[in-house]
Design an enzyme around this catalytic site. Structure first.
Site, PDB file in Angstrom:
ATOM      1  N   ASN A  40     -12.868   4.917   0.886  1.00 15.12           N
ATOM      2  CA  ASN A  40     -12.425   3.949   1.899  1.00 15.12           C
ATOM      3  C   ASN A  40     -13.486   3.735   2.963  1.00 15.12           C
ATOM      4  O   ASN A  40     -13.477   2.731   3.660  1.00 15.12           O
ATOM      5  CB  ASN A  40     -11.165   4.454   2.605  1.00 15.12           C
ATOM      6  CG  ASN A  40      -9.914   4.197   1.803  1.00 15.12           C
ATOM      7  OD1 ASN A  40      -9.946   3.498   0.786  1.00 15.12           O
ATOM      8  ND2 ASN A  40      -8.802   4.748   2.266  1.00 15.12           N
TER       9      ASN A  40
ATOM     10  N   ASP B 120       0.812  -1.220   0.000  1.00 12.30           N
ATOM     11  CA  ASP B 120       0.000   0.000   0.000  1.00 12.30           C
ATOM     12  C   ASP B 120       0.848   1.275   0.000  1.00 12.30           C
ATOM     13  O   ASP B 120       1.806   1.396   0.775  1.00 12.30           O
ATOM     14  CB  ASP B 120      -0.895  -0.020   1.255  1.00 12.30           C
ATOM     15  CG  ASP B 120      -2.050   0.957   1.163  1.00 12.30           C
ATOM     16  OD1 ASP B 120      -1.836   2.114   0.732  1.00 12.30           O
ATOM     17  OD2 ASP B 120      -3.161   0.567   1.531  1.00 12.30           O
TER      18      ASP B 120
ATOM     19  N   ASP C 106       2.463   2.581   3.277  1.00 13.36           N
ATOM     20  CA  ASP C 106       1.437   3.621   3.425  1.00 13.36           C
ATOM     21  C   ASP C 106       1.393   4.208   4.842  1.00 13.36           C
ATOM     22  O   ASP C 106       1.446   5.432   5.018  1.00 13.36           O
ATOM     23  CB  ASP C 106       0.062   3.028   3.071  1.00 13.36           C
ATOM     24  CG  ASP C 106      -1.053   4.063   3.139  1.00 13.36           C
ATOM     25  OD1 ASP C 106      -1.138   4.903   2.226  1.00 13.36           O
ATOM     26  OD2 ASP C 106      -1.825   4.046   4.108  1.00 13.36           O
TER      27      ASP C 106
ATOM     28  N   HIS D 156      -2.482  11.005   0.528  1.00 16.17           N
ATOM     29  CA  HIS D 156      -2.791  10.697  -0.879  1.00 16.17           C
ATOM     30  C   HIS D 156      -4.261  10.987  -1.078  1.00 16.17           C
ATOM     31  O   HIS D 156      -4.911  11.489  -0.166  1.00 16.17           O
ATOM     32  CB  HIS D 156      -2.435   9.241  -1.190  1.00 16.17           C
ATOM     33  CG  HIS D 156      -3.050   8.257  -0.238  1.00 16.17           C
ATOM     34  ND1 HIS D 156      -4.323   7.770  -0.385  1.00 16.17           N
ATOM     35  CD2 HIS D 156      -2.578   7.721   0.915  1.00 16.17           C
ATOM     36  CE1 HIS D 156      -4.604   6.957   0.621  1.00 16.17           C
ATOM     37  NE2 HIS D 156      -3.565   6.906   1.437  1.00 16.17           N
TER      38      HIS D 156
ATOM     39  N   THR E 191      -7.165   3.915  -0.981  1.00 23.87           N
ATOM     40  CA  THR E 191      -6.833   2.490  -0.885  1.00 23.87           C
ATOM     41  C   THR E 191      -7.904   1.534  -1.430  1.00 23.87           C
ATOM     42  O   THR E 191      -7.638   0.767  -2.361  1.00 23.87           O
ATOM     43  CB  THR E 191      -6.523   2.143   0.578  1.00 23.87           C
ATOM     44  OG1 THR E 191      -5.414   2.956   0.979  1.00 23.87           O
ATOM     45  CG2 THR E 191      -6.166   0.677   0.744  1.00 23.87           C
TER      46      THR E 191
ATOM     47  N   HIS F  50       2.200   8.057   5.831  1.00 21.06           N
ATOM     48  CA  HIS F  50       1.234   8.971   6.454  1.00 21.06           C
ATOM     49  C   HIS F  50       1.824   9.598   7.716  1.00 21.06           C
ATOM     50  O   HIS F  50       1.746  10.799   7.925  1.00 21.06           O
ATOM     51  CB  HIS F  50      -0.039   8.221   6.866  1.00 21.06           C
ATOM     52  CG  HIS F  50      -1.018   8.003   5.759  1.00 21.06           C
ATOM     53  ND1 HIS F  50      -1.570   9.041   5.045  1.00 21.06           N
ATOM     54  CD2 HIS F  50      -1.561   6.872   5.257  1.00 21.06           C
ATOM     55  CE1 HIS F  50      -2.412   8.546   4.146  1.00 21.06           C
ATOM     56  NE2 HIS F  50      -2.421   7.237   4.252  1.00 21.06           N
TER      57      HIS F  50
ATOM     58  N   HIS G 123      -1.532   3.599  -4.891  1.00 18.89           N
ATOM     59  CA  HIS G 123      -1.377   5.050  -5.088  1.00 18.89           C
ATOM     60  C   HIS G 123      -0.042   5.456  -4.487  1.00 18.89           C
ATOM     61  O   HIS G 123       0.625   4.644  -3.830  1.00 18.89           O
ATOM     62  CB  HIS G 123      -2.510   5.820  -4.391  1.00 18.89           C
ATOM     63  CG  HIS G 123      -2.678   5.409  -2.964  1.00 18.89           C
ATOM     64  ND1 HIS G 123      -1.763   5.737  -1.986  1.00 18.89           N
ATOM     65  CD2 HIS G 123      -3.612   4.637  -2.347  1.00 18.89           C
ATOM     66  CE1 HIS G 123      -2.139   5.205  -0.848  1.00 18.89           C
ATOM     67  NE2 HIS G 123      -3.248   4.520  -1.033  1.00 18.89           N
TER      68      HIS G 123
HETATM   69 ZN    ZN Z   1      -3.565   2.863   0.086  1.00 16.82          ZN
END
Ligand code: ZN
Ligand code: NAG
Ligand code: NAG
Ligand code: NAG
Ligand code: NAG
Length: 458
Positions: free
Chosen positions: A96, A39, A199, A353, A75, A203, A247
């Site tokens: 999501n 991810d 991911d 994202h 995601t 973040h 992504h």
């Molecule tokens: Zn994601």
């Protein structure tokens, strides 16, 4: 001097792509397929960190310069595009979060993973299609793989717990071992395997952080472990491996003097709003109360230079996002680096994202290796909607209707037969290819191919 080069690449792409619908060349039994998603792996995360295992995979197989995800770059929506080949407005997993504008229910990501009616909205993902055609499939933590579609569940399915630790490398290896056992002991044909990193780290610390770079090294070690286990399981010649993601990631402009804050907009009031989905990175949805749409729209459309607010029917069509009944009458996104704050500022991530999929920071990776893939081939960027058709070809199954093109990724495949075209059929695949191979050895092959093509035509 441009013309010969174009001719060359076109000739090459055509030569490498057999006629649409022709079965992929395979020796003996059907090849297995493992789709792995890490991810939030931005396309260039391997450029500032040593990634020996990803590099080796590129040498042994195919690497795309980058892959363009669907919009909205989130995601669950992007993962569902990979397994359906559809743009997000066409598969309906538009966020999501599960939400209902009538009941006002909003559920977070993990809870949404278990909401069957959110996912089973008319599109049948590849697991179910493969099973209907006699194959056995598995999903390990892959978004959308733990619900039923038209009453059918994925053969083998695992879902993570609500407080799952997504970065435990020991567990990653155990998960890889489990998937290998699914292939060798239970003879599964297709497995999708999901990792929640890099991911989470992107973040939390931001995409340019030391922590993200260390996590990319963990991902790289895992790719090495995966390939070692594939070899150890004697699957090297019978399993195709795709490593991709949903992504990218960009740095959040947290200290900007011009934050996008709804609570500071003049002429806007939440009293006009029936339902809102804000504070989710750069994306927002609003349902104004009866008769107040124009008022809310006028208050928002020029409220902030970094914020782009649209009526549903005016949202840019190129995003292929808003033409779905689940989309609210007003929707919006903000410019790269800016997130949308609602009633109060509650977003503190350093990386985010969800932005325009044309922004380079949202682009992601695509790598593949295995008996059906070319060796040492780097291809030009393509859209993620095409991966589904590729996977159906690799598995030899008939795809559902989708937005991808069957010929788009064919040049990635080892098609001995296509290099020796039988008559004219292989020279004119319908619609051609989205790819223009970009590596030097391929240029040589291209020259050769052009000569073959010219002699065929002559
Ligand atoms: Zn994601
Ligand atoms: C898709 O979901 C919407 C509600 O979100 C529902 O109205 C619609 O009937 C669903 N369509 C299918 C085919 O499941
Ligand atoms: C979801 O995953 C659990 C294991 O984590 C499994 O027992 C269950 O059968 C799965 N459900 C579906 C519908 O795939
Ligand atoms: C990591 O996973 C392993 C295997 O599942 C487990 O034994 C260990 O306790 C986990 N460590 C952490 C820090 O979560
Ligand atoms: C707010 O509304 C008033 C009255 O319609 C108008 O004069 C003013 O320009 C608006 N302000 C903004 C920032 O849109």
């Amino acid at each position: 001097m441009r013309c010969p080069a174009i001719l060359l690449t076109v000739a090459l792409a055509t030569l490498l792509a057999p006629g649409a619908g022709a079965p992929v060349h395979r020796q003996g039994s059907r090849h297995k397929l493992l789709l792995v998603s890490f991810d939030g792996f931005r396309w260039n995360y391997d450029q500032d960190v040593d990634t020996p295992n990803l590099d080796a995979m590129a040498r042994d197989g195919v690497k795309a310069r980058y892959m363009t995800p669907a919009f909205v770059t989130m995601t669950s929506p992007c993962h569902f595009t990979l397994v359906t080949g559809k743009y997000i407005e066409n598969h309906g997993v538009v966020h999501n979060m599960y939400y209902s504008t009538t009941s006002k229910v909003k559920l977070p990501y993990h809870a949404t993973l278990g909401v069957q009616r959110w996912w089973d909205n008319g599109s049948v993902p590849i697991w179910i299609t493969a099973q209907r055609q006699g194959l056995k499939t598995g999903s390990f933590f892959y978004p959308g793989g733990n619900v039923t579609y038209q009453g059918v569940a994925v053969t083998r399915s695992r879902k993570e717990g609500v407080l799952h630790n997504y970065k435990n490398e020991t567990e990653w290896r155990a998960n890889v071992d489990t998937v290998m056992a699914w292939f060798t002991e239970e003879d599964l044909d297709l497995v999708t395997l999901y990792f929640g990193e890099p991911d989470s780290t992107g973040h939390k610390y931001g995409p340019e952080s030391r922590e993200r770079k260390e996590m990319v090294q963990q991902v790289d070690r895992t790719v090495g472990y995966l390939r070692e286990r594939i070899a150890h399981s004697h699957l090297t010649d019978s399993l195709n491996l795709i490593v991709t993601s949903d992504h990218g990631m960009t740095t959040v402009n947290k200290r900007a003097g011009d934050l996008v804050e709804f609570h500071k907009f003049p002429n806007f009031t939440f009293q006009d709003i029936e339902f809102e989905l804000l504070d989710y990175g750069p994306n927002g949805m609003l349902l104004p109360k009866d008769g107040r749409l124009e008022k809310v729209y006028n208050a928002l459309k020029d409220a902030h230079p970094k914020l782009h607010v649209y009526k549903q029917e005016e949202f840019p069509e190129a995003f292929h996002y808003a033409n779905n009944p689940r989309i609210t009458p007003l929707l919006m996104y903000s410019d790269l680096g800016y997130v949308i704050h609602g009633r109060v500022n509650v977003q503190f991530n350093n990386g985010e994202h969800g932005f325009d999929n044309n922004d380079m920071d949202m682009k992601t990776i695509f790598r593949a290796v295995g008996p059906s893939f070319q060796v040492g081939l780097e291809v030009e960027p393509f859209e993620s909607i095409h991966v589904y058709e590729l996977m159906c070809q690799l598995l030899g199954i008939v795809p559902e209707a989708n937005d991808g093109h069957p010929g788009a990724l064919r040049p990635m495949l080892r098609t001995e037969s296509a290099l020796l075209p039988d008559g004219g059929s292989a020279l004119l695949p319908d619609g051609g290819s989205a790819l223009l191979p970009s590596s030097q050895p391929l240029l040589m092959m291209g020259l050769l191919g052009t000569m073959i093509l010219l002699s065929e035509v002559a």
